[in-house]
Design an enzyme around this catalytic site. Structure first.
Site, PDB file in Angstrom:
ATOM      1  N   GLY A 111       0.813  -1.218   0.000  1.00 31.53           N
ATOM      2  CA  GLY A 111       0.000   0.000   0.000  1.00 31.53           C
ATOM      3  C   GLY A 111       0.842   1.262   0.000  1.00 31.53           C
ATOM      4  O   GLY A 111       0.329   2.356  -0.234  1.00 31.53           O
ATOM      5  N   CYS A 141      -0.537  -7.855  -2.891  1.00 33.02           N
ATOM      6  CA  CYS A 141      -0.949  -9.250  -3.112  1.00 33.02           C
ATOM      7  C   CYS A 141      -1.031  -9.583  -4.607  1.00 33.02           C
ATOM      8  O   CYS A 141      -0.496 -10.601  -5.069  1.00 33.02           O
ATOM      9  CB  CYS A 141      -2.282  -9.520  -2.433  1.00 33.02           C
ATOM     10  SG  CYS A 141      -3.529  -8.250  -2.734  1.00 33.02           S
ATOM     11  N   HIS A 221      -8.556 -12.891  -5.420  1.00 30.41           N
ATOM     12  CA  HIS A 221      -8.494 -12.244  -6.736  1.00 30.41           C
ATOM     13  C   HIS A 221      -8.285 -13.335  -7.789  1.00 30.41           C
ATOM     14  O   HIS A 221      -7.710 -14.390  -7.487  1.00 30.41           O
ATOM     15  CB  HIS A 221      -7.284 -11.315  -6.857  1.00 30.41           C
ATOM     16  CG  HIS A 221      -7.133 -10.278  -5.788  1.00 30.41           C
ATOM     17  ND1 HIS A 221      -7.981  -9.201  -5.659  1.00 30.41           N
ATOM     18  CD2 HIS A 221      -6.196 -10.120  -4.812  1.00 30.41           C
ATOM     19  CE1 HIS A 221      -7.568  -8.422  -4.658  1.00 30.41           C
ATOM     20  NE2 HIS A 221      -6.494  -8.974  -4.120  1.00 30.41           N
TER      21      HIS A 221
HETATM   22  P1  NAD Z   1      -5.639  -3.410   8.016  1.00 28.79           P
HETATM   23  O1  NAD Z   1      -6.476  -2.178   8.030  1.00 28.79           O
HETATM   24  O2  NAD Z   1      -6.288  -4.735   8.112  1.00 28.79           O
HETATM   25  O3  NAD Z   1      -4.549  -3.325   9.189  1.00 28.79           O
HETATM   26  C1  NAD Z   1      -3.808  -2.175   9.464  1.00 28.79           C
HETATM   27  C2  NAD Z   1      -3.724  -2.030  10.969  1.00 28.79           C
HETATM   28  O4  NAD Z   1      -2.822  -0.971  11.305  1.00 28.79           O
HETATM   29  C3  NAD Z   1      -5.073  -1.674  11.612  1.00 28.79           C
HETATM   30  O5  NAD Z   1      -5.278  -2.552  12.696  1.00 28.79           O
HETATM   31  C4  NAD Z   1      -4.889  -0.222  12.077  1.00 28.79           C
HETATM   32  O6  NAD Z   1      -5.628   0.066  13.249  1.00 28.79           O
HETATM   33  C5  NAD Z   1      -3.405  -0.210  12.367  1.00 28.79           C
HETATM   34  N1  NAD Z   1      -2.774   1.102  12.373  1.00 28.79           N
HETATM   35  C6  NAD Z   1      -3.163   2.243  11.751  1.00 28.79           C
HETATM   36  N2  NAD Z   1      -2.281   3.244  12.027  1.00 28.79           N
HETATM   37  C7  NAD Z   1      -1.328   2.700  12.835  1.00 28.79           C
HETATM   38  C8  NAD Z   1      -0.173   3.225  13.466  1.00 28.79           C
HETATM   39  N3  NAD Z   1       0.205   4.489  13.308  1.00 28.79           N
HETATM   40  N4  NAD Z   1       0.574   2.405  14.251  1.00 28.79           N
HETATM   41  C9  NAD Z   1       0.216   1.113  14.428  1.00 28.79           C
HETATM   42  N5  NAD Z   1      -0.884   0.571  13.846  1.00 28.79           N
HETATM   43  C10 NAD Z   1      -1.640   1.356  13.066  1.00 28.79           C
HETATM   44  O7  NAD Z   1      -4.729  -3.293   6.710  1.00 28.79           O
HETATM   45  P2  NAD Z   1      -4.040  -4.477   5.942  1.00 28.79           P
HETATM   46  O8  NAD Z   1      -5.023  -5.045   4.984  1.00 28.79           O
HETATM   47  O9  NAD Z   1      -3.356  -5.388   6.891  1.00 28.79           O
HETATM   48  O10 NAD Z   1      -2.997  -3.673   5.058  1.00 28.79           O
HETATM   49  C11 NAD Z   1      -1.730  -3.283   5.579  1.00 28.79           C
HETATM   50  C12 NAD Z   1      -0.791  -3.040   4.426  1.00 28.79           C
HETATM   51  O11 NAD Z   1      -0.650  -4.264   3.693  1.00 28.79           O
HETATM   52  C13 NAD Z   1      -1.248  -1.997   3.401  1.00 28.79           C
HETATM   53  O12 NAD Z   1      -0.110  -1.382   2.853  1.00 28.79           O
HETATM   54  C14 NAD Z   1      -1.928  -2.841   2.342  1.00 28.79           C
HETATM   55  O13 NAD Z   1      -1.979  -2.207   1.087  1.00 28.79           O
HETATM   56  C15 NAD Z   1      -1.026  -4.056   2.331  1.00 28.79           C
HETATM   57  N6  NAD Z   1      -1.648  -5.285   1.819  1.00 28.79           N
HETATM   58  C16 NAD Z   1      -2.917  -5.611   2.140  1.00 28.79           C
HETATM   59  C17 NAD Z   1      -3.475  -6.771   1.607  1.00 28.79           C
HETATM   60  C18 NAD Z   1      -4.896  -7.151   1.878  1.00 28.79           C
HETATM   61  O14 NAD Z   1      -5.537  -7.713   1.003  1.00 28.79           O
HETATM   62  N7  NAD Z   1      -5.442  -6.909   3.048  1.00 28.79           N
HETATM   63  C19 NAD Z   1      -2.722  -7.605   0.808  1.00 28.79           C
HETATM   64  C20 NAD Z   1      -1.378  -7.283   0.547  1.00 28.79           C
HETATM   65  C21 NAD Z   1      -0.852  -6.100   1.055  1.00 28.79           C
END
Ligand code: NAD
Length: 343
Positions: A111, A141, A221
């Protein structure tokens, strides 16, 4: 001594990476950072993870909620060799200033923009480029799914051109605010989508164009891909190659794996935690090779596919091993990631 690792952000990706770290013989999970004392914070405490607050404000909230909290992000950074930042897109780039101040290497997720890190990473493509680096981004992903197979084909036969249509899941299962609920949405309606550009942050010279639509599902996906190879190959050769590549498995519609729902059902029947499927899934029947042209369909479990890559990126950055295949083998053994077949 195992490498001391912290995880910042304990959501979809962070909780999986944290758990994966606890399974590595050469790593120790020092703690996780959260913003709110919600049920996942309680879960983390129950799992024995040490809890740190994102800042002083959230520290107070944890204390008011009566949750044992060790300190704030900066305190965790005093005690780790590396952090994995799994916060929502854009937050990681802001956190990077703090990591830099504390001199702690960090892994960011897909992200974040590519320029947050020195290297965009995929284990099967460019493990070597991440060795000893301070800032690495594990790509998203969809990009991880594309890169696993494209780097494999590129190394074996050479790739001249790739075109992929990406059919994206609308949301992760826990997300309640995202759509579409009843539509197919071009994402974006302009061409190309950003995914091809993201692939090129790793496979820099590849001629690739992608288009994407979002559909109302949470179950994975799907990619429909065309590739022009640098030489002629046979169907059997390609199937043999993919069946012997780590983190890629073949499924058969003929045996009833006709949809992402079937893949998820199989993962559940196999007793996989959260039905996680970190492997790239390729439909065997969809692989059609005609001379130097190849077509196929593949599925990506968005919540778990990047987890093994995060573990390998830690090993490369901290030089726990400089051999990609050694790291991949250890990660896959400890996490139960298959090659060839899911069963
Ligand atoms: P998510 O929203 O499920 O989890 C993120 C977490 O970080 C949340 O619990 C939020 O409360 C917390 N957070 C926010 N600000 C914070 C801070 N300052 N300090 C500590 N914690 C904090 O998001 P996710 O889906 O796990 O995505 C995380 C990253 O991984 C992003 O960059 C996303 O693009 C990437 N990603 C997501 C997926 C997916 O499908 N979910 C797949 C691959 C990559």
């Amino acid at each position: 001594m195992p490498a001391r690792i912290g995880v910042v952000g304990f959501g979809t990706i962070g909780k999986r990476v944290a758990e994966a770290i606890t399974r590595q013989p050469d790593m120790e999970l020092v703690g996780i950072v959260k913003t709110k004392p919600d049920y996942t914070a309680e879960l983390a405490v129950k799992l024995g993870y040490k809890l740190y607050a994102a800042n002083q404000d959230s520290l107070r909230k944890f204390e008011e909620a009566g949750l044992p909290v060790k300190g704030v992000l900066e305190d965790l950074l005093e005690n780790v060799d590396l952090v994995v930042d799994a916060t929502p897109g854009g937050v990681g780039a802001k956190n990077k200033t703090i990591y830099e101040q504390k001199g702690v290497p960090a892994i960011f997720q897909g992200g974040e923009k590519a320029d947050v890190a020195e290297v965009s990473f995929n284990s099967l493509c460019n493990y070597e480029e991440a060795i000893g680096r301070r800032y690495v981004r594990v790509v998203s992903c969809n990009t991880t799914g594309l890169l696993r197979i494209l780097c494999t084909l590129n190394k074996a036969y050479g790739l001249k051109r790739v075109y992929a249509t990406i059919v994206r899941r609308a949301a992760d299962p826990k997300e309640i605010k995202r759509g579409p609920v009843n539509a197919i949405k071009p994402d974006p309606a302009t061409m190309p989508s950003h995914h091809g550009e993201d692939v090129k942050t790793v496979l820099r010279d590849l001629d690739i164009v992608t288009a994407a639509v979002v559909v109302p599902t949470t179950l994975m996906h799907v990619h429909v891909v065309y590739a022009k190879l640098a030489r002629q190959v046979s169907n059997d050769e390609v199937i043999e190659l993919l069946a012997n590549t780590p983190r890629i498995v073949l499924v058969e519609a003929n045996k009833g794996v006709t949809s992402t729902a079937d893949i998820v059902e199989l993962a559940r029947d196999l007793g996989r935690k959260r039905y996680d499927i970190p492997e790239l899934i390729v439909w065997r029947e969809s692989i059609v090779v005609k001379g130097d042209e190849m077509y196929w369909m593949q599925a990506v479990h968005q919540e778990s596919i990047v987890v093994p890559e995060n573990i390998d990126a830690i090993r490369a950055m901290l030089k726990l091993t400089t051999n990609a295949m050694d790291s991949i083998a250890l990660t896959d053994k400890t996490l139960g990631v298959k090659r060839g077949t899911l069963i």
